[in-house]
Design an enzyme around this catalytic site. Structure first.
Site, PDB file in Angstrom:
ATOM      1  N   ALA A   1       0.839  -1.190   0.000  1.00 49.65           N
ATOM      2  CA  ALA A   1       0.000   0.000   0.000  1.00 49.65           C
ATOM      3  C   ALA A   1       0.878   1.245   0.000  1.00 49.65           C
ATOM      4  O   ALA A   1       2.042   1.209   0.401  1.00 49.65           O
ATOM      5  CB  ALA A   1      -0.918   0.000   1.219  1.00 49.65           C
TER       6      ALA A   1
ATOM      7  N   GLY B   1       0.006  -5.457   0.273  1.00 49.17           N
ATOM      8  CA  GLY B   1      -1.079  -5.428  -0.699  1.00 49.17           C
ATOM      9  C   GLY B   1      -0.688  -5.979  -2.053  1.00 49.17           C
ATOM     10  O   GLY B   1      -1.536  -6.477  -2.800  1.00 49.17           O
TER      11      GLY B   1
ATOM     12  N   GLU C   1      -1.125  -9.622  -1.661  1.00 48.45           N
ATOM     13  CA  GLU C   1      -2.565  -9.877  -1.573  1.00 48.45           C
ATOM     14  C   GLU C   1      -3.217  -9.791  -2.950  1.00 48.45           C
ATOM     15  O   GLU C   1      -4.102 -10.589  -3.278  1.00 48.45           O
ATOM     16  CB  GLU C   1      -3.199  -8.885  -0.602  1.00 48.45           C
ATOM     17  CG  GLU C   1      -2.798  -9.157   0.843  1.00 48.45           C
ATOM     18  CD  GLU C   1      -3.330  -8.136   1.820  1.00 48.45           C
ATOM     19  OE1 GLU C   1      -3.995  -8.522   2.792  1.00 48.45           O
ATOM     20  OE2 GLU C   1      -3.092  -6.927   1.607  1.00 48.45           O
TER      21      GLU C   1
ATOM     22  N   GLU D   1       3.113  -6.154   7.206  1.00 42.32           N
ATOM     23  CA  GLU D   1       2.268  -5.159   7.856  1.00 42.32           C
ATOM     24  C   GLU D   1       2.492  -5.008   9.361  1.00 42.32           C
ATOM     25  O   GLU D   1       2.407  -3.882   9.886  1.00 42.32           O
ATOM     26  CB  GLU D   1       0.785  -5.472   7.577  1.00 42.32           C
ATOM     27  CG  GLU D   1       0.312  -5.145   6.180  1.00 42.32           C
ATOM     28  CD  GLU D   1       0.510  -6.273   5.180  1.00 42.32           C
ATOM     29  OE1 GLU D   1      -0.105  -6.234   4.100  1.00 42.32           O
ATOM     30  OE2 GLU D   1       1.309  -7.198   5.477  1.00 42.32           O
TER      31      GLU D   1
END
Length: 268
Positions: A76, A119, A122, A142
Site C-alpha cells: 500500500a 497489498g 494480496e 504489515e
C-alpha cells in the site's frame, strides 16, 4: 466502433498502463518511483478496467504486472496509509477489489516481475495463476507498521501455504524467495525475468484456446468447491458438466477432435 476493451486499453490512466492483444488484457501498475505502491487511484483505475473488460469478448484472460524490474507491487502507499482511520478500514476498498479479482468470471494471472509485499502479495494471491521471475520476493510485513494484512492476506495465504507457514510469515514478516514460494505453493511457476511476460502470454494463449464456458465453469467449481465439503463440490462439478453437455461449444469441441482440426469456440 472501438470495443470496451479497446477503449479501456487506450484510456489515459494516471497510474496504470493497459493493453489488449490476442485475448489477453494486460494491466501494468506504473508507479516505479514508489515501487508500484497501491494508492486509492490505482485501486479505482484497476476496478474501472475490470468493469470494462468483464463482458467484452476481446478479453479472454486478464493479467497483472508491475512497471520496471524491481517491483510487482511493494504494498500500500504508506503516505496514504498514515491517514487511514476506522471508517476507511471498515469500507474495505482494497479487500473488495481483490475479492472482485478472485471472483472475476475470466481467468486472471499475476506476472510477478519483482517484490510483492503486503497489498502486492494480496493482489497476486487473488489471481488464479501466479508466475514469477527468479528475483521476486514475497511477504506480508504489515506488523512492522502496527497493522495486519487486511485485504485477504491472512485468509488466502493460509489456504495456499498452510496455517503454520502463514502464521510464521505474518508474525515474523520474513520474505520468501522465488524458490521457496514455488515449493510452498504460493506461486505456480518460476521463470527467468526476461521470460516472464512471454510465459504470461503463453499461459494466457493456452487458456484462451479452450472452450470459454468450460474455463469459466471450471474456475467457478474449483473455487466454490474449495470452500465446501468434497461431496458438495462434486455435485457442483456434476451440474456444471451437465450444463456444458448442452452447449454449442461442446458440440464444436467434439466435432473438431473427430475431424482433427482446431476447435472454433464461440462461448455458446
Amino acid at each position: 466502433m472501438a470495443t470496451s476493451a479497446e477503449q479501456a486499453a487506450t484510456a489515459g490512466y494516471e497510474t496504470i498502463v493497459t493493453s489488449v492483444s490476442d485475448g489477453l488484457g494486460l494491466i501494468t501498475i506504473d508507479r516505479p518511483q514508489v515501487r508500484n505502491a497501491l494508492s486509492k487511484t490505482v485501486l479505482a483505475e484497476i476496478r474501472s478496467v475490470l468493469d470494462a473488460w468483464e463482458d467484452d469478448e476481446a478479453v479472454r484472460v486478464v493479467a497483472f504486472t508491475g512497471s520496471g524490474e524491481k517491483a510487482f507491487v511493494a504494498g500500500a502507499d504508506i503516505s496514504q496509509l498514515a491517514n487511514y482511520d476506522v471508517a476507511y478500514g471498515l469500507a474495505g476498498a482494497m479487500q473488495r477489489l481483490f475479492d472482485k479479482i478472485e471472483e472475476y468470471p475470466k481467468p486472471t494471472i499475476a506476472g510477478l516481475n519483482g517484490i510483492a509485499l503486503g497489498g502486492g502479495l494480496e493482489l497476486a494471491m487473488s489471481c488464479d495463476i501466479r508466475i514469477c521471475a527468479g528475483t521476486a520476493r514475497f511477504g506480508l510485513p504489515e506488523p512492522n507498521l502496527g497493522v495486519i494484512p487486511g485485504a485477504g492476506g491472512t485468509q488466502r495465504l493460509s489456504r495456499l501455504v498452510g496455517t503454520g507457514r502463514a502464521v510464521e510469515m505474518v508474525l515474523t514478516s520474513r520474505l520468501l524467495d522465488a524458490a521457496e514460494a514455488e515449493r510452498f505453493g504460493l506461486v505456480t511457476t518460476v521463470v527467468p525475468g526476461e521470460q516472464l511476460l512471454d510465459a504470461v502470454r503463453n499461459t494466457a494463449a493456452t487458456i484462451a484456446s479452450k472452450g470459454p464456458l468450460a474455463v469459466r465453469l471450471a474456475k467457478m467449481v474449483i473455487k466454490q468447491g474449495a470452500e465446501t465439503d468434497q461431496k458438495t463440490g462434486q455435485m457442483l462439478e456434476l451440474l456444471a458438466q451437465t450444463l456444458l453437455y448442452t452447449t454449442a461449444d461442446k458440440a464444436e469441441g467434439v466435432a473438431a477432435f473427430l475431424d482433427k482440426r482446431p476447435a472454433e469456440f464461440q462461448g455458446r
